[in-house]
Design a protein around this motif. Structure first.
Motif, PDB file in Angstrom:
ATOM      1  N   THR A  46       0.853  -1.195   0.000  1.00 31.32           N
ATOM      2  CA  THR A  46       0.000   0.000   0.000  1.00 31.32           C
ATOM      3  C   THR A  46       0.885   1.241   0.000  1.00 31.32           C
ATOM      4  O   THR A  46       1.722   1.409   0.882  1.00 31.32           O
ATOM      5  CB  THR A  46      -0.915   0.038   1.243  1.00 31.32           C
ATOM      6  N   SER A  56      -9.834   8.529   6.072  1.00 29.15           N
ATOM      7  CA  SER A  56      -9.393   8.228   4.714  1.00 29.15           C
ATOM      8  C   SER A  56      -8.552   9.372   4.182  1.00 29.15           C
ATOM      9  O   SER A  56      -8.950  10.536   4.262  1.00 29.15           O
ATOM     10  CB  SER A  56     -10.600   8.013   3.789  1.00 29.15           C
ATOM     11  N   GLY A  62      -4.352   2.331   5.432  1.00 32.12           N
ATOM     12  CA  GLY A  62      -5.165   1.415   4.650  1.00 32.12           C
ATOM     13  C   GLY A  62      -4.352   0.185   4.314  1.00 32.12           C
ATOM     14  O   GLY A  62      -3.119   0.190   4.446  1.00 32.12           O
ATOM     15  N   LYS A  84     -10.000   0.557   4.311  1.00 33.99           N
ATOM     16  CA  LYS A  84      -9.671   1.639   5.224  1.00 33.99           C
ATOM     17  C   LYS A  84     -10.599   1.574   6.436  1.00 33.99           C
ATOM     18  O   LYS A  84     -11.601   0.853   6.434  1.00 33.99           O
ATOM     19  CB  LYS A  84      -9.822   2.993   4.521  1.00 33.99           C
ATOM     20  N   TYR A 124      -1.887   6.426   0.450  1.00 33.48           N
ATOM     21  CA  TYR A 124      -3.224   5.903   0.745  1.00 33.48           C
ATOM     22  C   TYR A 124      -3.326   5.309   2.144  1.00 33.48           C
ATOM     23  O   TYR A 124      -4.258   4.573   2.452  1.00 33.48           O
ATOM     24  CB  TYR A 124      -3.608   4.874  -0.329  1.00 33.48           C
TER      25      TYR A 124
END
Length: 466
Positions: free
Chosen positions: A88, A443, A95, A439, A92
């Protein structure tokens, strides 16, 4: 009728779209027990369908690979089913990413006549491991084996797997069903038709085809020492094997030694009534006539024909039972059928080359084969064959055995196939690799909302893009 069977299986799958690990394990164990319990009937059935095929041959080339595949799948299934973590990007966070392997649905399997047990149950094992239901179209040329396979399925997997039989009209209708995935094993020409039919439903296909698999022998090899490996790779199931050795490429100065060594090895393999009984018949008169035509055509065009006959293969009984001895064909013009068609029988064309580069050029001038065999102790030769040719697989200093390796995928490339199965590749072929990004409450995507784009996001973009 086929559509009704498909609908029944599809409805069953929709009620349980993701069977648990223990459910799949139970099915695999039940299938294994049923194969072992019914193996005597499978031996008898295969012999009836072929005319002559020994119990040991069927054990080695059909039953053993099925049992090994089940054992391997049972051992690794829990690991295969676990979600696969993926990276990841920091952009982002917080998450996580992972791949979730989900059963596709009802899998269609079209089975050829040459290995009716392994090529029906092998794909089934992979499909069951992935959590699918299956519909299997058996060959019309193996009715006795089909009956035993149907009994095995009906007594263990009746509500999850269906066996169907029939001739070309049934096969056409079968390939037009909206399967979640369709696996076909057979000829390249029919494979094209199967793929065309499947495309109307956007059904993904795995095509296990064939082609002309060469054996290359380099200068450093003593042919006498490998002759029995050649015989094994050519005459298992009487050459009726998709990965069987189709033709031989070797240095010109080794030709006479090659012919003598192969003839001697043939007589060692089939020296008395006991070993003669280990030889498999050509399936039917049509295929025997096809092979005889190949030999006659090559002879009429000037090729040298060498039959590896002995007293066992010169009897009327051997002819009546379609027991065809190995026939070597030397110096056949390249427009002969033995160079144009997959032979699929005990005929071995031999072509002389000056060196390995010339052998590679000869292979590359033809459609990609399902297998390439190389007998050489030169590591540079190994590397050149691996990097300068295309084939489904390669077996070095042996024959056929690469297909029996638990942890290697099996499949062709181009005219010899599309996709693969066996090992984890089989599980993945019959699974949908579903991408999941997860998530929690916060976010990072909030930074991309219009009201926040001129703050922190702008600095991040400038940092990355400048």
């Amino acid at each position: 009728m086929l559509h009704t069977i498909f609908q029944y299986l599809n409805e069953g799958f929709n009620k349980n779209k993701h069977p648990l690990y223990k459910e799949r394990l139970t099915l695999l164990r039940k299938l294994k027990k049923s194969i072992i319990d019914n193996q005597a009937d499978l031996y008898i059935a295969a012999t009836k369908d072929f005319g002559q095929r020994s119990e040991t041959e069927t054990q080695i080339i059909e039953i053993l690979p099925c049992i090994q595949s089940i054992d391997y799948s049972i051992k690794h299934l829990k690991k295969w089913m676990k979600p696969e973590s993926r990276h990841t990007s920091w952009l982002y966070l917080p998450g996580i990413n992972h791949i979730f392997y989900q059963p596709k649905g009802v899998i269609g399997i079209i089975v050829p006549w040459n290995y009716p047990i392994f090529l029906s149950l092998g794909p089934l094992i992979a499909a069951l491991s992935a959590g699918n239901y299956c519909m299997i179209k058996m060959s019309e040329f193996t009715p006795n084996t089909n009956k035993v396979i149907k009994h095995i399925i009906d007594t263990t997997l009746k509500n999850k797997v269906a066996i169907v039989e029939g001739e070309i009209d049934v096969a056409i209708e079968f390939s037009q069903l909206p399967f979640a995935h369709l696996l076909y094993t057979g000829s390249t020409q029919v494979g094209k038709s199967v793929m065309a039919a499947a495309s109307k439903n956007l059904t993904p296909v795995t095509l296990e085809l064939g082609g002309k698999s060469p054996l290359v022998i380099t200068e450093d090899i003593d042919i006498q020492s490998v002759a029995q490996k050649i015989i094994f790779g050519k005459l298992t199931n009487a050459g009726q094997t998709c990965i069987g050795i189709d033709y031989l490429l070797l240095p010109k100065n080794k030709l006479n030694d090659c012919i003598e060594s192969i003839q001697a090895a043939f007589n060692i393999f089939y020296q008395d009534q006991t070993t003669f009984n280990e030889y498999t018949s050509i399936l039917n008169q049509r295929h025997l006539a096809r092979l005889t035509h190949y030999i006659d055509e090559a002879k009429n065009k000037g090729a040298k024909i060498i039959r590896c006959e002995n007293v066992l293969f010169n009897t009327e009984t051997s002819l009546e039972n379609r027991l065809m001895p190995l026939t070597l064909i030397v110096d056949a013009p390249l427009d002969c059928l033995v160079w144009q068609e997959e032979i699929f029988g005990p005929i071995l064309p031999i072509h002389c080359v000056d060196n390995l580069d010339q052998a590679i050029e000869f292979i590359n001038e033809r459609p990609h084969p399902l297998a390439i065999y190389l007998f050489s102790n030169d590591k540079h030769a190994h590397y050149k064959i691996k990097t300068q040719t295309h084939s489904g697989g390669i077996c070095i200093n042996d024959s056929l055995l690469h297909v029996a390796q638990d942890d290697l995928p099996f499949g062709g490339i181009g005219p010899s196939g599309m996709g693969s199965y066996h090992a984890i590749e089989g599980f993945k072929t019959f699974s949908h690799a579903k991408s999941i990004h997860k998530k929690w409450r916060f976010s990072s995507s909030i930074l991309a909302y219009p009201q926040h784009r001129h703050g922190l996001l702008k600095r991040i973009l400038n940092y990355i893009l400048n």
